[in-house]
Design a protein around this motif. Structure first.
Motif, PDB file in Angstrom:
ATOM      1  N   ARG A  39       0.663  -1.129   0.035  1.00 48.49           N
ATOM      2  CA  ARG A  39       0.004   0.021  -0.067  1.00 48.49           C
ATOM      3  C   ARG A  39       0.925   1.331  -0.007  1.00 48.49           C
ATOM      4  N   TRP A  40       0.419   2.387  -0.744  1.00 47.23           N
ATOM      5  CA  TRP A  40       0.962   3.460  -0.685  1.00 47.23           C
ATOM      6  C   TRP A  40       0.538   4.430   0.724  1.00 47.23           C
ATOM      7  N   ILE A  41       1.333   4.792   1.466  1.00 49.02           N
ATOM      8  CA  ILE A  41       1.251   5.500   2.710  1.00 49.02           C
ATOM      9  C   ILE A  41       1.945   6.920   2.827  1.00 49.02           C
ATOM     10  N   ASP A  42       0.953   7.951   3.181  1.00 48.98           N
ATOM     11  CA  ASP A  42       1.462   9.081   3.296  1.00 48.98           C
ATOM     12  C   ASP A  42       2.495   9.124   4.734  1.00 48.98           C
ATOM     13  N   VAL A  43       3.789   9.849   4.652  1.00 50.92           N
ATOM     14  CA  VAL A  43       4.606  10.026   5.674  1.00 50.92           C
ATOM     15  C   VAL A  43       4.074  11.002   6.787  1.00 50.92           C
ATOM     16  N   PRO A  44       3.874  10.547   7.909  1.00 50.83           N
ATOM     17  CA  PRO A  44       3.162  11.590   8.899  1.00 50.83           C
ATOM     18  C   PRO A  44       4.065  12.450   9.422  1.00 50.83           C
ATOM     19  N   GLU A  45       3.990  13.613   9.878  1.00 49.43           N
ATOM     20  CA  GLU A  45       4.737  14.581  10.551  1.00 49.43           C
ATOM     21  C   GLU A  45       5.392  14.121  11.788  1.00 49.43           C
ATOM     22  N   ALA A  46       4.549  13.502  12.615  1.00 47.09           N
ATOM     23  CA  ALA A  46       4.881  13.269  13.950  1.00 47.09           C
ATOM     24  C   ALA A  46       4.300  11.809  14.047  1.00 47.09           C
ATOM     25  N   PRO A  47       5.271  10.834  14.739  1.00 46.38           N
ATOM     26  CA  PRO A  47       4.767   9.418  15.326  1.00 46.38           C
ATOM     27  C   PRO A  47       3.369   9.144  15.810  1.00 46.38           C
ATOM     28  N   HIS A  48       2.803   8.122  15.560  1.00 44.11           N
ATOM     29  CA  HIS A  48       1.374   7.825  16.121  1.00 44.11           C
ATOM     30  C   HIS A  48       1.708   7.162  17.643  1.00 44.11           C
ATOM     31  N   PRO A  49       1.006   8.029  18.504  1.00 45.52           N
ATOM     32  CA  PRO A  49       0.936   7.411  20.140  1.00 45.52           C
ATOM     33  C   PRO A  49       0.371   6.171  19.770  1.00 45.52           C
ATOM     34  N   GLY A  50       0.915   5.256  20.772  1.00 42.58           N
ATOM     35  CA  GLY A  50       0.441   3.862  20.931  1.00 42.58           C
ATOM     36  C   GLY A  50       1.040   2.608  20.187  1.00 42.58           C
ATOM     37  N   VAL A  51       1.769   3.135  19.307  1.00 41.18           N
ATOM     38  CA  VAL A  51       2.468   2.115  18.370  1.00 41.18           C
ATOM     39  C   VAL A  51       3.887   2.164  18.695  1.00 41.18           C
ATOM     40  N   PHE A  52       4.318   1.028  19.118  1.00 42.40           N
ATOM     41  CA  PHE A  52       5.648   0.753  19.308  1.00 42.40           C
ATOM     42  C   PHE A  52       6.670   0.106  18.056  1.00 42.40           C
ATOM     43  N   ALA A  53       7.687   0.369  17.945  1.00 41.74           N
ATOM     44  CA  ALA A  53       8.411   0.260  16.698  1.00 41.74           C
ATOM     45  C   ALA A  53      10.101   0.135  16.962  1.00 41.74           C
ATOM     46  N   HIS A  54      10.426  -1.033  16.187  1.00 38.67           N
ATOM     47  CA  HIS A  54      11.892  -1.238  16.011  1.00 38.67           C
ATOM     48  C   HIS A  54      12.423  -1.473  14.624  1.00 38.67           C
ATOM     49  N   THR A  55      13.489  -0.714  14.116  1.00 41.44           N
ATOM     50  CA  THR A  55      13.786  -0.920  12.659  1.00 41.44           C
ATOM     51  C   THR A  55      15.180  -1.174  12.649  1.00 41.44           C
ATOM     52  N   ASP A  56      15.682  -2.078  11.402  1.00 37.11           N
ATOM     53  CA  ASP A  56      17.157  -2.112  11.061  1.00 37.11           C
ATOM     54  C   ASP A  56      17.199  -1.385   9.844  1.00 37.11           C
ATOM     55  N   GLY A  57      16.541  -0.379   9.442  1.00 35.96           N
ATOM     56  CA  GLY A  57      16.600   0.486   8.396  1.00 35.96           C
ATOM     57  C   GLY A  57      16.036  -0.072   6.949  1.00 35.96           C
ATOM     58  N   VAL A  58      15.868  -1.349   7.111  1.00 33.47           N
ATOM     59  CA  VAL A  58      14.928  -1.915   5.981  1.00 33.47           C
ATOM     60  C   VAL A  58      13.609  -2.661   6.420  1.00 33.47           C
ATOM     61  N   ARG A  59      13.604  -2.933   7.688  1.00 26.98           N
ATOM     62  CA  ARG A  59      12.247  -3.625   8.135  1.00 26.98           C
ATOM     63  C   ARG A  59      11.873  -2.882   9.264  1.00 26.98           C
ATOM     64  N   VAL A  60      10.603  -2.892   9.646  1.00 30.21           N
ATOM     65  CA  VAL A  60      10.139  -2.320  10.928  1.00 30.21           C
ATOM     66  C   VAL A  60       9.310  -3.362  11.574  1.00 30.21           C
ATOM     67  N   TRP A  61       9.556  -3.626  12.753  1.00 32.88           N
ATOM     68  CA  TRP A  61       8.758  -4.323  13.719  1.00 32.88           C
ATOM     69  C   TRP A  61       7.799  -3.359  14.257  1.00 32.88           C
ATOM     70  N   LEU A  62       6.625  -3.860  14.470  1.00 29.70           N
ATOM     71  CA  LEU A  62       5.580  -2.716  15.206  1.00 29.70           C
ATOM     72  C   LEU A  62       4.798  -3.570  15.912  1.00 29.70           C
ATOM     73  N   ALA A  63       4.159  -3.002  17.089  1.00 26.97           N
ATOM     74  CA  ALA A  63       3.161  -3.423  17.793  1.00 26.97           C
ATOM     75  C   ALA A  63       1.914  -2.393  18.006  1.00 26.97           C
ATOM     76  N   HIS A  64       0.913  -2.686  18.065  1.00 29.50           N
ATOM     77  CA  HIS A  64      -0.231  -1.756  18.518  1.00 29.50           C
ATOM     78  C   HIS A  64      -1.662  -2.777  18.907  1.00 29.50           C
TER      79      HIS A  64
END
Length: 280
Positions: free
Chosen positions: A160-185
């Protein structure tokens, strides 16, 4: 537990790349830390999240809040499933019983779709990865710039095409290696990566001629020989992981090619058997 409730609770493995526990006085009993490698040799229980309040309603609300503040990134778990179960009307109304989950209630067994806010968080983290040409800066010759966009792929879903937000979304945890992102919500884990348009998912297709490992584990038994004729439902072998045995059966009739050896450790999705389908 390190198991996938949307795939028959099959055991899962991986490394805990980030671990976040709630800070609201919740009692945590855990056998993992950040960096722990979760394998198949032991029971899949990872932790207990325990709350106590003066009433059932208050305890349920506290449990949901605690699970919303918990993230175990890097390993597929049943955390989101438990969170949805605790928030279901059947649980809150006290209508469940010991065999309730055997009825496969849609309120908890419907596989979730990656929410827009989770993808937006991934877009925010990956938007600086310009060397792969993933994001677009929105520049237009005949008008104001559009919002920066990035094409993202949540595991098991279409890109999906996603707009890049100006600020992170509260309640979403994330970790990235620069290529992939592991997230929890809300307890649910997601693995998101940039999509280059050439990527194809590897799905475990039911009813196809290939039998892939539905979980990581030990190939305990191989019951067929190379070239042997099999019928639909014949047992091909048995896998074992985390005290659980799983029989693998032929999805189609034909002659089987064995692609695994007995006693081998295999990863999820590994090709185990291939069946040449009968023409008749």
């Amino acid at each position: 537990y390190s198991e996938d409730p949307y795939r028959e609770f099959l055991p899962q493995t991986g490394q805990v790349c980030e671990l976040i526990w709630p800070d609201n006085g919740t009692r945590i009993e855990s056998g993992i830390t950040q960096g722990t490698n979760v394998g198949t040799a032991f029971d899949p229980m990872l932790a207990k999240v325990i709350v106590h309040r003066d009433s059932r309603e208050a305890a349920i609300a506290a449990l949901i809040a605690a699970l919303d503040q918990t993230a175990i990134l890097g390993v597929t778990t049943n955390l989101g499933f438990v969170r949805n179960l605790a928030d279901s009307f059947e649980f809150t109304d006290g209508e469940i019983h010991t065999s309730w989950l055997d009825t496969r209630p849609e309120s908890v067994f419907t596989p979730p779709v990656c929410p827009e806010e989770v993808l937006a968080q991934a877009a925010k983290l990956l938007s600086s990865n310009r060397d792969k040409g993933l994001p677009t800066d929105g520049w237009r010759l005949a008008g104001p710039a559009r919002p920066q966009r990035i094409r993202l792929h949540a595991e098991g879903e279409e890109a999906r095409w996603i707009d890049v937000p100006e600020a992170p979304h509260p309640g979403v945890f994330a970790h990235t290696d620069g290529v992939r992102v592991w997230l929890a919500h809300r307890g649910q884990n997601w693995l998101v990566s940039g999509s280059d348009g050439m990527r194809r998912d590897k799905h475990i297709v039911e009813g196809g001629p290939e039998v892939l490992a539905p979980m990581p584990g030990l190939m305990l038994l191989v019951d067929v020989a190379d070239g042997q004729a099999v019928e639909v439902g014949d047992r091909l072998g048995v896998m074992e992981a985390m005290k659980m045995e799983l029989s693998l059966t032929a999805p189609v009739a034909g002659r089987v090619s064995v692609r695994v050896t007995e006693g081998a450790q295999v990863s999820m999705g590994h090709l185990l058997f291939e069946i040449e389908v009968n023409d008749d």
